[in-house]
Motif scaffolding. Structure first.
Motif, PDB file in Angstrom:
ATOM      1  N   HIS A  29       0.829  -1.212   0.000  1.00  0.00           N
ATOM      2  CA  HIS A  29       0.000   0.000   0.000  1.00  0.00           C
ATOM      3  C   HIS A  29       0.863   1.261   0.000  1.00  0.00           C
ATOM      4  CE1 HIS A  29      -3.451  -2.527   0.564  1.00  0.00           C
ATOM      5  NE2 HIS A  29      -2.964  -3.034   1.662  1.00  0.00           N
ATOM      6  N   GLY A  30       2.012   1.197  -0.680  1.00  0.00           N
ATOM      7  CA  GLY A  30       2.840   2.379  -0.830  1.00  0.00           C
ATOM      8  C   GLY A  30       3.743   2.699   0.351  1.00  0.00           C
ATOM      9  N   VAL A  31       3.749   1.868   1.389  1.00  0.00           N
ATOM     10  CA  VAL A  31       4.622   2.109   2.542  1.00  0.00           C
ATOM     11  C   VAL A  31       5.520   0.894   2.744  1.00  0.00           C
ATOM     12  CG1 VAL A  31       2.959   3.633   3.657  1.00  0.00           C
ATOM     13  CG2 VAL A  31       2.930   1.197   4.180  1.00  0.00           C
ATOM     14  N   HIS A  32       6.532   1.066   3.609  1.00  0.00           N
ATOM     15  CA  HIS A  32       7.464  -0.028   3.855  1.00  0.00           C
ATOM     16  C   HIS A  32       6.755  -1.253   4.412  1.00  0.00           C
ATOM     17  CE1 HIS A  32      11.561   2.236   4.026  1.00  0.00           C
ATOM     18  NE2 HIS A  32      10.868   2.501   2.938  1.00  0.00           N
ATOM     19  N   ALA A  33       7.075  -2.375   3.825  1.00  0.00           N
ATOM     20  CA  ALA A  33       6.653  -3.665   4.369  1.00  0.00           C
ATOM     21  C   ALA A  33       7.921  -4.382   4.831  1.00  0.00           C
ATOM     22  CB  ALA A  33       5.911  -4.459   3.302  1.00  0.00           C
ATOM     23  N   GLU A  34       7.928  -5.698   4.810  1.00  0.00           N
ATOM     24  CA  GLU A  34       9.122  -6.424   5.218  1.00  0.00           C
ATOM     25  C   GLU A  34      10.214  -6.281   4.152  1.00  0.00           C
ATOM     26  OE1 GLU A  34       8.052 -10.404   6.157  1.00  0.00           O
ATOM     27  OE2 GLU A  34       6.853  -9.836   7.884  1.00  0.00           O
ATOM     28  N   PRO A  35      11.476  -6.468   4.539  1.00  0.00           N
ATOM     29  CA  PRO A  35      12.566  -6.363   3.559  1.00  0.00           C
ATOM     30  C   PRO A  35      12.447  -7.432   2.489  1.00  0.00           C
ATOM     31  CG  PRO A  35      13.412  -6.317   5.809  1.00  0.00           C
ATOM     32  CD  PRO A  35      11.978  -6.723   5.903  1.00  0.00           C
ATOM     33  N   ASN A 148      17.423   3.579   2.920  1.00  0.00           N
ATOM     34  CA  ASN A 148      15.987   3.717   2.751  1.00  0.00           C
ATOM     35  C   ASN A 148      15.236   2.683   3.591  1.00  0.00           C
ATOM     36  OD1 ASN A 148      13.571   4.755   1.528  1.00  0.00           O
ATOM     37  ND2 ASN A 148      13.547   2.961   0.230  1.00  0.00           N
ATOM     38  N   LEU A 149      15.776   1.467   3.624  1.00  0.00           N
ATOM     39  CA  LEU A 149      15.159   0.399   4.408  1.00  0.00           C
ATOM     40  C   LEU A 149      15.082   0.771   5.891  1.00  0.00           C
ATOM     41  CD1 LEU A 149      14.120  -2.554   4.635  1.00  0.00           C
ATOM     42  CD2 LEU A 149      16.511  -3.250   4.859  1.00  0.00           C
ATOM     43  N   TRP A 150      16.165   1.343   6.408  1.00  0.00           N
ATOM     44  CA  TRP A 150      16.219   1.663   7.836  1.00  0.00           C
ATOM     45  C   TRP A 150      15.633   3.032   8.158  1.00  0.00           C
ATOM     46  CZ3 TRP A 150      16.887  -1.746  11.490  1.00  0.00           C
ATOM     47  CH2 TRP A 150      17.515  -2.953  11.161  1.00  0.00           C
ATOM     48  N   SER A 151      15.202   3.772   7.149  1.00  0.00           N
ATOM     49  CA  SER A 151      14.667   5.106   7.405  1.00  0.00           C
ATOM     50  C   SER A 151      13.343   5.075   8.162  1.00  0.00           C
ATOM     51  CB  SER A 151      14.465   5.853   6.074  1.00  0.00           C
ATOM     52  OG  SER A 151      13.446   5.229   5.299  1.00  0.00           O
ATOM     53  N   SER A 152      12.688   3.903   8.190  1.00  0.00           N
ATOM     54  CA  SER A 152      11.428   3.790   8.937  1.00  0.00           C
ATOM     55  C   SER A 152      11.657   3.251  10.349  1.00  0.00           C
ATOM     56  CB  SER A 152      10.436   2.904   8.181  1.00  0.00           C
ATOM     57  OG  SER A 152      10.975   1.605   7.987  1.00  0.00           O
ATOM     58  N   HIS A 153      12.912   3.308  10.814  1.00  0.00           N
ATOM     59  CA  HIS A 153      13.250   3.019  12.216  1.00  0.00           C
ATOM     60  C   HIS A 153      12.922   1.578  12.627  1.00  0.00           C
ATOM     61  CE1 HIS A 153      13.444   7.335  12.094  1.00  0.00           C
ATOM     62  NE2 HIS A 153      12.140   7.416  11.924  1.00  0.00           N
ATOM     63  N   GLY A 154      13.087   0.648  11.690  1.00  0.00           N
ATOM     64  CA  GLY A 154      12.867  -0.764  12.021  1.00  0.00           C
ATOM     65  C   GLY A 154      11.410  -1.170  12.064  1.00  0.00           C
TER      66      GLY A 154
END
Length: 207
Positions: A29-35, A148-154
């Motif tokens: 949905h346009g936001v970070h999911a799992e790596p 970019n992956l870590w920009s959502s603080h885990g």
């Protein structure tokens, strides 16, 4: 077009193999999911291109028919043998006098087809060539993907944390509320979700 699809497929497969271990953020949905890995994303494109080639092959097979039997298909002005020889010579699949026509086929649609069909093929051919060129020359910045992956603080750990709480015996709705609370703090305060989870007695006492 088949050659273009082959070239595009080969380019994508090559880059997918190259980046099979390149970590990046998956999205839901346009936001970070799992790596995931960039290679896996590319592999999805490769499988799609392979299906496209298969569909195009089937379409071409279905189009390989010919009819030289006169204006309304009665052979009143031409011998069927002429049709057979012409179709054999052109590589078509023989006689197609049973093909359904639109009221013996008038000129209204064929005039448009003479423009639309060539243009469509030319456009797809160009798109395939540009796509292949882009994939081959794509500059992949692996470190930027990690940032970019870590920009959502885990936050991508939230699903795993939720499942761990449920496995530990917590009711799913309660587990969801606990994880959501920690996730919102991580986002609002810019703090690592793992640190917040460790500092939360309700979470840390269960996992």
């Amino acid at each position: 077009m088949l050659e273009g699809l082959d070239a595009a497929f080969a380019a994508v497969v090559l880059r997918a193999e190259e980046h099979r271990d390149t970590l990046c953020a998956g999205r839901t949905h346009g936001v970070h999911a799992e790596p995931t890995t960039f290679g896996l994303k590319l592999a999805g494109w490769a499988f799609a291109l392979d299906r496209d080639r298969e569909r195009l092959g089937r379409a071409l097979g279905g189009l390989r028919v010919g009819k030289l039997s006169g204006a309304v298909g009665t052979y009143s002005a031409i011998d069927p043998e002429v049709e057979r020889v012409a179709c054999d010579h052109s590589g078509d699949l023989g006689r197609a006098t049973g093909v359904a026509l639109w009221h013996e086929r008038d000129i209204s649609h064929s005039s448009a087809e003479r423009v639309v069909l060539p243009d469509a093929f030319l456009a797809v051919d160009y798109m395939l060539e540009r796509f292949t060129w882009l994939v081959q020359g794509l500059v992949v910045r692996e470190e930027r993907m990690r940032e970019n992956l870590w920009s959502s603080h885990g936050l991508f750990f939230s699903q795993r944390l939720l499942l761990a709480l449920v496995e530990a015996g917590l009711v799913r709705d309660d587990a969801y509320r606990l994880v959501q609370r920690a996730a919102m703090r991580a986002w609002d305060e810019g703090r690592d979700l793992r640190e917040l989870a460790r500092a939360d007695d309700e979470l840390a006492s269960r996992v």
